[in-house]
Design a protein around this motif. Structure first.
Motif, PDB file in Angstrom:
ATOM      1  N   SER A 141       0.832  -1.192   0.000  1.00 29.04           N
ATOM      2  CA  SER A 141       0.000   0.000   0.000  1.00 29.04           C
ATOM      3  C   SER A 141       0.868   1.244   0.000  1.00 29.04           C
ATOM      4  N   VAL A 142       0.256   2.365  -0.371  1.00 29.55           N
ATOM      5  CA  VAL A 142       0.882   3.680  -0.268  1.00 29.55           C
ATOM      6  C   VAL A 142       0.269   4.376   0.942  1.00 29.55           C
ATOM      7  N   LEU A 143       1.117   4.961   1.784  1.00 30.59           N
ATOM      8  CA  LEU A 143       0.626   5.589   3.003  1.00 30.59           C
ATOM      9  C   LEU A 143       0.099   6.994   2.742  1.00 30.59           C
ATOM     10  N   ASP A 144      -0.876   7.389   3.530  1.00 29.11           N
ATOM     11  CA  ASP A 144      -1.326   8.782   3.565  1.00 29.11           C
ATOM     12  C   ASP A 144      -0.376   9.516   4.510  1.00 29.11           C
ATOM     13  N   TRP A 145       0.761   9.900   3.976  1.00 33.90           N
ATOM     14  CA  TRP A 145       1.859  10.442   4.769  1.00 33.90           C
ATOM     15  C   TRP A 145       2.603  11.468   3.916  1.00 33.90           C
ATOM     16  N   PRO A 146       3.140  12.531   4.511  1.00 35.11           N
ATOM     17  CA  PRO A 146       3.773  13.573   3.687  1.00 35.11           C
ATOM     18  C   PRO A 146       4.993  13.098   2.910  1.00 35.11           C
ATOM     19  N   LEU A 147       5.741  12.150   3.455  1.00 36.48           N
ATOM     20  CA  LEU A 147       6.833  11.554   2.689  1.00 36.48           C
ATOM     21  C   LEU A 147       6.297  10.369   1.899  1.00 36.48           C
ATOM     22  N   SER A 148       6.864  10.143   0.742  1.00 38.02           N
ATOM     23  CA  SER A 148       6.372   9.108  -0.174  1.00 38.02           C
ATOM     24  C   SER A 148       6.777   7.738   0.351  1.00 38.02           C
ATOM     25  N   THR A 149       5.786   6.975   0.831  1.00 38.93           N
ATOM     26  CA  THR A 149       6.076   5.746   1.566  1.00 38.93           C
ATOM     27  C   THR A 149       5.248   4.580   1.053  1.00 38.93           C
ATOM     28  N   ILE A 150       5.932   3.464   0.795  1.00 36.71           N
ATOM     29  CA  ILE A 150       5.283   2.206   0.435  1.00 36.71           C
ATOM     30  C   ILE A 150       5.382   1.271   1.638  1.00 36.71           C
ATOM     31  N   ARG A 151       4.245   0.711   2.042  1.00 34.97           N
ATOM     32  CA  ARG A 151       4.210  -0.207   3.181  1.00 34.97           C
ATOM     33  C   ARG A 151       3.989  -1.627   2.677  1.00 34.97           C
ATOM     34  N   LEU A 152       4.873  -2.535   3.085  1.00 36.84           N
ATOM     35  CA  LEU A 152       4.784  -3.948   2.717  1.00 36.84           C
ATOM     36  C   LEU A 152       4.565  -4.779   3.973  1.00 36.84           C
ATOM     37  N   GLN A 153       3.690  -5.798   3.873  1.00 37.25           N
ATOM     38  CA  GLN A 153       3.408  -6.673   5.008  1.00 37.25           C
ATOM     39  C   GLN A 153       3.409  -8.129   4.558  1.00 37.25           C
ATOM     40  N   SER A 154       3.874  -8.991   5.466  1.00 39.61           N
ATOM     41  CA  SER A 154       3.866 -10.426   5.177  1.00 39.61           C
ATOM     42  C   SER A 154       4.137 -11.198   6.469  1.00 39.61           C
ATOM     43  N   THR A 155       3.742 -12.464   6.477  1.00 38.00           N
ATOM     44  CA  THR A 155       4.105 -13.337   7.591  1.00 38.00           C
ATOM     45  C   THR A 155       5.473 -13.969   7.375  1.00 38.00           C
ATOM     46  N   ASP A 156       5.998 -13.848   6.150  1.00 38.87           N
ATOM     47  CA  ASP A 156       7.232 -14.537   5.776  1.00 38.87           C
ATOM     48  C   ASP A 156       8.361 -13.522   5.579  1.00 38.87           C
ATOM     49  N   ILE A 157       9.403 -13.635   6.387  1.00 39.04           N
ATOM     50  CA  ILE A 157      10.516 -12.684   6.319  1.00 39.04           C
ATOM     51  C   ILE A 157      11.231 -12.755   4.979  1.00 39.04           C
ATOM     52  N   GLU A 158      11.513 -13.956   4.501  1.00 35.59           N
ATOM     53  CA  GLU A 158      12.295 -14.105   3.271  1.00 35.59           C
ATOM     54  C   GLU A 158      11.593 -13.443   2.084  1.00 35.59           C
ATOM     55  N   THR A 159      10.292 -13.653   1.968  1.00 34.07           N
ATOM     56  CA  THR A 159       9.534 -13.044   0.877  1.00 34.07           C
ATOM     57  C   THR A 159       9.516 -11.526   1.019  1.00 34.07           C
ATOM     58  N   LEU A 160       9.367 -11.049   2.238  1.00 37.44           N
ATOM     59  CA  LEU A 160       9.329  -9.611   2.481  1.00 37.44           C
ATOM     60  C   LEU A 160      10.671  -8.972   2.140  1.00 37.44           C
ATOM     61  N   VAL A 161      11.754  -9.625   2.481  1.00 39.66           N
ATOM     62  CA  VAL A 161      13.091  -9.129   2.131  1.00 39.66           C
ATOM     63  C   VAL A 161      13.242  -9.038   0.619  1.00 39.66           C
ATOM     64  N   ASP A 162      12.828 -10.085  -0.090  1.00 39.92           N
ATOM     65  CA  ASP A 162      12.943 -10.089  -1.554  1.00 39.92           C
ATOM     66  C   ASP A 162      12.117  -8.962  -2.174  1.00 39.92           C
ATOM     67  N   ALA A 163      10.918  -8.748  -1.653  1.00 46.43           N
ATOM     68  CA  ALA A 163      10.059  -7.693  -2.188  1.00 46.43           C
ATOM     69  C   ALA A 163      10.658  -6.318  -1.929  1.00 46.43           C
ATOM     70  N   ALA A 164      11.169  -6.098  -0.726  1.00 46.30           N
ATOM     71  CA  ALA A 164      11.775  -4.808  -0.392  1.00 46.30           C
ATOM     72  C   ALA A 164      13.013  -4.563  -1.236  1.00 46.30           C
ATOM     73  N   ASP A 165      13.819  -5.593  -1.424  1.00 42.56           N
ATOM     74  CA  ASP A 165      15.021  -5.453  -2.255  1.00 42.56           C
ATOM     75  C   ASP A 165      14.644  -5.130  -3.698  1.00 42.56           C
ATOM     76  N   TYR A 166      13.559  -5.715  -4.180  1.00 42.23           N
ATOM     77  CA  TYR A 166      13.094  -5.431  -5.537  1.00 42.23           C
ATOM     78  C   TYR A 166      12.666  -3.969  -5.666  1.00 42.23           C
ATOM     79  N   VAL A 167      11.895  -3.479  -4.689  1.00 44.03           N
ATOM     80  CA  VAL A 167      11.467  -2.074  -4.720  1.00 44.03           C
ATOM     81  C   VAL A 167      12.689  -1.153  -4.689  1.00 44.03           C
ATOM     82  N   LEU A 168      13.657  -1.465  -3.827  1.00 46.51           N
ATOM     83  CA  LEU A 168      14.877  -0.657  -3.741  1.00 46.51           C
ATOM     84  C   LEU A 168      15.626  -0.645  -5.064  1.00 46.51           C
ATOM     85  N   THR A 169      15.789  -1.810  -5.674  1.00 47.84           N
ATOM     86  CA  THR A 169      16.538  -1.916  -6.930  1.00 47.84           C
ATOM     87  C   THR A 169      15.876  -1.105  -8.037  1.00 47.84           C
ATOM     88  N   VAL A 170      14.563  -1.226  -8.155  1.00 44.29           N
ATOM     89  CA  VAL A 170      13.843  -0.468  -9.185  1.00 44.29           C
ATOM     90  C   VAL A 170      13.941   1.026  -8.894  1.00 44.29           C
TER      91      VAL A 170
END
Length: 492
Positions: free
Chosen positions: A301-330
């Protein structure tokens, strides 16, 4: 009186469990040696009853008045830390106690270490209490406002010493290196004799937990790498942040960005900041949700926040790490001229992320705040940095703490705001010229006010609005369309 003060400090050491009764003769003799006292009265029934910081101040005053030390800031800091070091156990004992308490409960472990850090006067509670705190309602919700009054003023002799200092000492390499533990300090380098850290392995590396000597929020801690190396936001950063949350689910942890302007004050040592506090950002609602197509089991999701923020949630750490790394790389390679975003100027990178991790309702959560540090002639301090019209309130970099909604405002504002309040009440005043436009706007918006309570409320509200604007200036996306173009790139 000095013996009564020492007796009082010993009693407080026992009361706070820094030492046991069996330790008091040993500790007393160590303190006597530091104060160049050769004996202790056999009959000394009265003990000064006061807090540890206050007792220390009384003892340091004695030391100055009796020429034990010079009346110079660093000398007083060094003696104060050395005295408290007599009360603090060796690092091996503290680490062992921390680990035993951790086996019972992570909260028990951090409670123990936080109280130790306060009681040893490493956390400077007397100075911290001088800070001005209040909350202010804004369009983004309630913000935390702090005017930082805790930084001690240096006396003229201290300033003279530092100007005359010609030193090539490079130990410790920086304020966050593990070599600071127990370090006595020197001119222009802080006393750390009473400083302790505990080892918190993250991944396959040695990392350490300590508390900030000037906490801005509850249990304000620093998690630092055992190796002195530059900060770098990468996949391993997300792994460490979430590993820490897995170990200490009652804490949040985040990292400053790793580029100048948008980064923190110390980029030369890899570290994070953590604590037990709910920041305004934590309570931010979703502006809208979206599908991260390469990671179907991630909630995004995108937060209703003054700084541009994407919030990611998951029960699985490994998947969350991969998703965050993908967002960072792009994001690191993303340019959008319509949003004034360029990923590079030549070989110089501009895009990075300020990440924050926490546990919420059984889910691991990562907030990825998109940052860009490009400058222009119009904005020489940064396009996505507080703009010139808010510099009268906040000119400094927007680091992790501010990103999450806690303003750390400069001490000058305390006196400046008092002059503004006088002016708004129609009293003689000396308002700094750079506040004039703001004061005129307040008068236009609120009209005349005769009550100091009303004026206080107005100033607090307007400071909150200014801080929200400061954060908005640091946001890279202004419109939903800007977000959608980036999301489209993520889903290519």
């Amino acid at each position: 009186m000095i013996y009564q003060h020492i007796g009082g400090l010993l009693q407080k050491g026992i009361d706070t469990k820094l030492i046991e009764k069996a330790d008091q003769i040993y500790v007393r003799n160590q303190v006597l040696a530091l104060l160049k006292l050769e004996s202790f009265p056999e009959i000394n029934t009265h003990k000064t009853d006061d807090t540890i910081p206050n007792l220390l101040e009384k003892i340091i005053t004695y030391a100055v008045e009796n020429n034990v030390i010079e009346n110079v800031f660093d000398d007083k800091e060094i003696l104060s830390a050395n005295i408290m070091n007599c009360f603090v156990a060796r690092p091996s004992v503290i680490n062992s106690t921390f680990q035993k308490k951790y086996e019972l409960s992570p909260e028990d472990a951090t409670d123990y270490f936080y109280e130790l850090s306060k009681n040893s006067n490493y956390i400077q509670m007397n100075r911290i209490q001088k800070n001005i705190h209040f909350k202010s309602e804004t369009i983004y919700g309630e913000m935390d406002i702090t005017i930082n009054m805790s930084k001690p003023e240096k006396d003229p002799e201290q300033i003279k010493r530092e100007l005359e200092l010609k030193s090539d000492i490079n130990y410790p390499k920086c304020l966050l290196c593990i070599e600071n533990e127990g370090y006595e300090g020197r001119t222009a380098y802080p006393a750390r004799a009473n400083h302790r850290i505990v080892e918190i392995p993250l991944g396959n590396e040695s990392w350490y937990l300590q508390y900030s000597p000037y906490v801005y929020y509850n249990e304000h801690s620093i998690v630092l790498c055992g190796e002195h190396r530059n900060m770098k936001i990468r996949k391993e950063s997300f792994e460490r942040l979430l590993s820490f949350i897995e170990k200490f689910p009652h804490y949040f942890i985040g990292s400053n960005a790793d580029l100048p302007i948008v980064g923190g004050s110390i980029l030369s040592h890899d570290h994070y900041q953590a604590g037990r506090y709910e920041f305004p950002m934590t309570r931010a609602k979703n502006a809208f949700s979206f599908q991260l197509e390469k990671f179907s089991n991630i909630t995004a999701s995108v937060l209703d926040w003054p700084l541009s923020t994407i919030r990611l949630q998951s029960t699985d750490i490994e998947t969350l790490v991969d998703a965050a790394d993908y967002v960072l790389t792009v994001w690191k390679g993303y340019s959008d001229e319509d949003a004034a975003i360029l990923a590079f100027s030549g070989d110089t990178p501009h895009n990075t992320i300020t990440p924050i991790a926490r546990m919420r309702d059984g889910l691991f959560e990562l907030d990825l705040v998109l940052r860009n540090n490009r400058t222009t002639d119009k904005h020489p301090l940064g396009i996505f940095h507080p703009h010139e019209d808010v510099h009268h309130i906040k000119k400094e970099n927007i680091g992790l703490i501010e990103v999450m909604g806690l303003a750390v405002l400069p001490a000058r504002l305390k006196d400046e705001l008092e002059e503004i309040k006088k002016d708004l009440l129609g009293q003689p005043s000396e308002v700094a010229s750079y506040h004039n436009d703001w004061v005129d706007q307040i008068k236009m918006n609120y009209g005349e006010r005769s009550s100091i309570e009303e004026i206080d409320a107005i100033i607090e509200k307007e400071l909150g609005n200014k801080f929200a604007r400061v954060l908005k200036d640091a946001g890279v996306f202004n419109e939903k369309n800007d977000y959608e173009r980036f999301i489209d790139r993520l889903n290519e």
